[in-house]
Design an enzyme around this catalytic site. Structure first.
Site, PDB file in Angstrom:
ATOM      1  N   THR A 311      42.294  87.050  44.486  1.00  0.00           N
ATOM      2  CA  THR A 311      42.175  86.067  45.566  1.00  0.00           C
ATOM      3  C   THR A 311      41.297  86.645  46.665  1.00  0.00           C
ATOM      4  O   THR A 311      41.134  87.863  46.760  1.00  0.00           O
ATOM      5  CB  THR A 311      43.526  85.779  46.230  1.00  0.00           C
ATOM      6  OG1 THR A 311      44.008  86.989  46.835  1.00  0.00           O
ATOM      7  CG2 THR A 311      44.520  85.229  45.242  1.00  0.00           C
ATOM      8  N   ASP A 312      40.798  85.800  47.507  1.00  0.00           N
ATOM      9  CA  ASP A 312      40.204  86.310  48.738  1.00  0.00           C
ATOM     10  C   ASP A 312      41.338  86.891  49.592  1.00  0.00           C
ATOM     11  O   ASP A 312      42.525  86.688  49.309  1.00  0.00           O
ATOM     12  CB  ASP A 312      39.432  85.214  49.486  1.00  0.00           C
ATOM     13  CG  ASP A 312      38.392  85.838  50.429  1.00  0.00           C
ATOM     14  OD1 ASP A 312      38.546  87.013  50.806  1.00  0.00           O
ATOM     15  OD2 ASP A 312      37.432  85.141  50.802  1.00  0.00           O
ATOM     16  N   ALA A 313      40.954  87.616  50.640  1.00  0.00           N
ATOM     17  CA  ALA A 313      41.929  88.377  51.407  1.00  0.00           C
ATOM     18  C   ALA A 313      43.039  87.490  51.979  1.00  0.00           C
ATOM     19  O   ALA A 313      42.757  86.554  52.729  1.00  0.00           O
ATOM     20  CB  ALA A 313      41.226  89.120  52.525  1.00  0.00           C
ATOM     21  N   ALA A 315      44.691  85.225  50.768  1.00  0.00           N
ATOM     22  CA  ALA A 315      44.593  83.793  50.440  1.00  0.00           C
ATOM     23  C   ALA A 315      45.921  83.234  49.928  1.00  0.00           C
ATOM     24  O   ALA A 315      46.159  82.033  50.045  1.00  0.00           O
ATOM     25  CB  ALA A 315      43.489  83.562  49.416  1.00  0.00           C
TER      26      ALA A 315
END
Ligand code: BGC
Length: 789
Positions: A311-313, A315
């Site tokens: 995931t993005d940070a 997320a």
């Protein structure tokens, strides 16, 4: 500190740029490559077998740990520094690693820290599984290349590939295994700050740059010595956020998704990308990081991706903020069942709740095992079980290789775009002007030439435009600099937290500084004026509502012009800007983007004609923010020739078209020919032209091929880039340039058929040196209307 603030810091912490080094070879030293032993020799089958053997021994807690990635906040700051207020704790993650709670860390970038953590992982945990260390190696590591939008402007995928290979070699030498790059989001709205991190507006160019960057980072296979795993991001549609506002929802029709936003990801996956990062924002009202259609049906089904998804940070936590998940446990269940394999987060990881969720039957163990297997496989393929450590002495040698700096210079030279050059104002003749003024907020600011927060020593080493010009004119002219203006954001940048506050000039100081700049201009023979944006005005959390030059830069320009001295503008920026009041007033504009470690040298060499600029803009420049979004590949309307009828207060055309860039020499591009009239099913058509350097200097031209489907089952863009080649020609030299088109070039995703199709009929083809190319031919796509693959 808010997550986004931290994210931005992180992103910036790794920053550098891209580009090209066609004549310089990259130092590859497998023997000194950390973790090199056995790398690349293990087949996918073997990796699966080993991962499965290990998986069989793992507890559920250990499995969840393997798919949890944590920020090592302390790595963002120099040793001994304390975290600024609002920042998450800088507590080292030793205990978490020892308890096997984490399978991966991000931001570790020093060999000693990497080795410390690996030692704990392989000596003090039950199963001795090494850590995977990830980092934002985006446009360089220690050696900074031009920002990606500048790399795209080079129209030179091979050069960009080499730049990324250098970044990979430096990163791997420091103990990093995986980069959160390339960013392959198509961006058609320059208000969006992250347009700087990608290849611009066009799917064809974007796909070429995506594949090149993956090959550069990864080499020819995962585990190649001196390379790192590439993680293209952000899957998918982040660049389409409403209003260009960072993190806002995006709404994309399937036609846009498949025809515009997915092609760079498809190209990156075909090039072998081992990882994909999911995006933050809602796409069509479902967050991308818990979107099963995106992460499973499209990514795995349509694009055939086999690696692991991170995931993005934070997320997963954000799914709660986005009003989608009820709490962290719900968010984790929904993210992992949608197709996420690993959670990137600050403490605590939401994924720790998966232990209970699996026990409660909310997530099948099979799904957890699949995610863990993917993570273990990459660790095997990277050779980390054989050697998780890095050699600090080799790291020093590799990261300070002088060939890297030279490559960064060539890359910067190739990313320059000459936007205007009336009356051949450029190049200047070195020594013809005895006093040269280099004015502007970015003129002598290493941090605005390149960016390296994690490695301040490298930013300091960057050659600024002033320094580059001073060195070039050493002994033959006097070169002086002064900023003239101070630029700042209304809403401070997250970066400010790391850099510390800048004291704003008082009105009296601002007046003095302006006067100083005018004085310098008045006593000089020529003024090189850097205009644009400070680096913290681009990238994450750096969207704008306006595209005008920030601060008093237009005032500065007018004041300097009023001295009557010749003025050359060098733009430093990460997005197209509104050049009202600039474009019409100066004879020459050289776009430098943020050119990297040797950017100033590159700019000086171009200004004085040692190199001839040959880049092209990878994004359309609007006349004003009101035209946004504007891009060349729009559909025709029922009023195709109604120039000026779309707005009554402005022309409909942009200021600078996609693919445009001038040269100090001139070229002719002959009318194109086709080798046959028909592109039959399964066949090919070759479109050719002859390009000739008709001027007196050697130079580069980017020959571009655009095609257009005249009629079919769906309206298609007025023209689409389907080929480009950057050629270097001596004065008088000609070269034939040919582009081979096959069915892949004419297929498109059709909204009615809900699949890829080919429509027979006439296609126009234009060849030229911008998206306004007008040398025309045509060909017929024969056969029946059909599905395509
Ligand atoms: C950004 C990503 C980046 C990550 C880690 C996020 O805020 O959106 O692009 O890779 O932070 O730095």
């Amino acid at each position: 500190m808010s997550k986004p603030v931290l994210r931005r810091s992180l992103l910036l912490a790794s920053a550098v740029m891209l580009a090209v080094m066609p004549t310089t070879s990259i130092a590859r030293d497998p023997a000194s490559s950390p973790g090199a032993s056995g790398v690349g020799v293990i087949s996918e089958k073997e990796a699966v077998a080993r991962a499965d053997r290990l998986l069989a021994q793992m507890t559920l807690e250990e499995k969840v740990g393997q798919i949890s990635q944590r920020f090592d906040i302390a790595s963002l700051f120099p040793t001994g520094a304390s975290a600024p207020p609002g920042m998450p704790a800088m507590t080292p993650l030793d205990d978490n690693v020892r308890k096997a709670e984490l399978g991966s860390l991000l931001f570790v970038h020093e060999p000693a820290v990497a080795n410390k953590y690996q030692k704990i992982a392989v000596e003090q945990t039950r199963l001795k599984i090494p850590l995977l260390l990830g980092y934002d190696v985006i446009w360089g590591m220690r050696t900074m290349f031009p920002v990606p939008i500048g790399g795209a402007a080079s129209f030179d995928p091979a050069g960009v590939e080499q730049a990324r290979a250098i970044a990979a070699s430096e990163a791997r030498a420091l103990g990093i295994h995986w980069t959160f790059a390339p960013m392959v989001d198509i961006a058609r709205d320059p208000r969006w700050g992250r347009i700087v991190e990608g290849a611009g507006e066009d799917p064809y160019l974007g796909a070429a740059m995506a594949a090149a960057q993956v090959r550069g980072f990864q080499g020819d296979h995962i585990g190649a010595a001196g390379h790192i795993v590439a993680g293209p991001k952000h899957f998918v549609g982040y660049g389409a956020s409403v209003g260009g506002r960072d993190y806002d929802s995006a709404y994309l029709s399937d036609s846009e998704l498949y025809n515009v936003y997915l092609p760079p990801f498809a190209a990156a996956i075909n090039a072998g990308a081992g990882n994909i990062m999911s995006a933050y924002m809602d796409l069509n009202d479902v967050p991308a990081s818990a979107n099963k259609r995106l992460l499973t049906d499209i990514l795995r089904g349509d694009l055939g991706f086999k690696g692991w998804v991170v995931t993005d940070a934070s997320a997963v936590h954000n799914l709660v903020k986005q009003g989608f998940a009820a709490d962290g446990a719900d968010a984790s269940v929904r993210a992992i069942t949608a197709g996420v394999d690993m959670e990137m987060s600050t403490a605590p990881n939401a994924f720790s709740t998966l232990v209970a969720s699996v026990r409660a039957g909310k997530v099948p163990m099979k799904r957890i095992d699949e995610a863990v297997r993917r993570v273990l496989m990459v660790k095997y393929r990277l050779g980390l079980f054989e050697n998780p450590y890095v050699d600090a002495a080799a790291a020093e040698r590799i990261t300070s290789d002088p060939a890297h700096a030279m490559a960064a210079q060539v890359a910067a030279e190739r990313s320059l775009v000459l936007l205007k050059n009336d009356g051949n104002a450029l190049p200047l003749v070195a020594g013809a002007q005895k006093r040269v003024a280099v004015i502007g907020a970015m003129a002598d600011s290493p941090g605005d030439t390149t960016l390296s927060l994690a490695f301040p020593q490298d930013a300091v080493k960057a050659v600024t435009v002033f320094k580059g010009i001073s060195e070039r004119l050493s002994g033959i002219a006097t070169v002086e600099t002064t900023p003239g203006v101070q630029l700042s954001r209304l809403v401070p940048s997250p970066l400010a937290m790391l850099l510390g506050p800048v004291t704003p000039w008082t009105p009296a100081q601002a007046a003095d500084e302006l006067k100083k700049a005018v004085g310098l201009a008045a006593r000089s023979d020529v003024v090189i004026l850097t205009l644009g944006e400070k680096i913290e005005m681009s990238s994450e959390q750096a969207s704008r509502s306006d595209l005008a030059l920030p601060g008093d830069q237009r005032k500065l320009l007018d004041a300097v012009l009023a001295t009557g001295k010749p003025v050359i503008v060098v733009l430093m920026n990460g997005r197209p800007l509104d050049l009202t009041g600039v474009y019409d007033k100066v004879p020459a504009i050289l776009e430098a983007w943020y050119p990297g470690s040797r950017g100033g040298t590159a700019v000086a060499r171009a200004l004085f004609g040692d190199v001839n600029p040959g880049g092209k803009t990878p994004v359309t420049w609007p006349r004003s923010v009101g035209q946004v979004p504007t891009y060349y590949a729009r559909n025709l309307s029922h009023d195709p020739d109604g120039a000026g009828r779309r707005y009554w207060d402005a022309p409909s055309t942009p200021l600078i078209p996609f693919g445009f860039g001038l040269s100090y020499t001139s070229f002719t591009i002959a009318p194109p020919t086709v080798d046959k009239a028909e592109l039959a099913p399964g066949g090919k058509v070759v479109v050719s032209t002859m390009v000739t350097n008709t001027g007196a200097r050697a130079g580069d031209e980017v020959v571009q091929l655009y095609i257009h489907q005249r009629a079919g089952r769906q309206s298609r863009p007025i023209r689409l880039l389907q080929g480009f080649r950057r050629v270097t020609l001596a004065p008088g030299e000609s070269q034939q340039v040919s582009f081979t088109l096959d069915e892949a070039n004419v297929r498109y995703w059709n909204s009615i058929e809900r699949g890829w199709v080919i429509d027979p009929g006439t296609f126009d083809a234009w060849i030229g040196n911008s998206s306004l190319a007008d040398a025309h031919t045509s060909f017929i796509v024969s056969g029946a209307p059909r599905a395509a693959h």
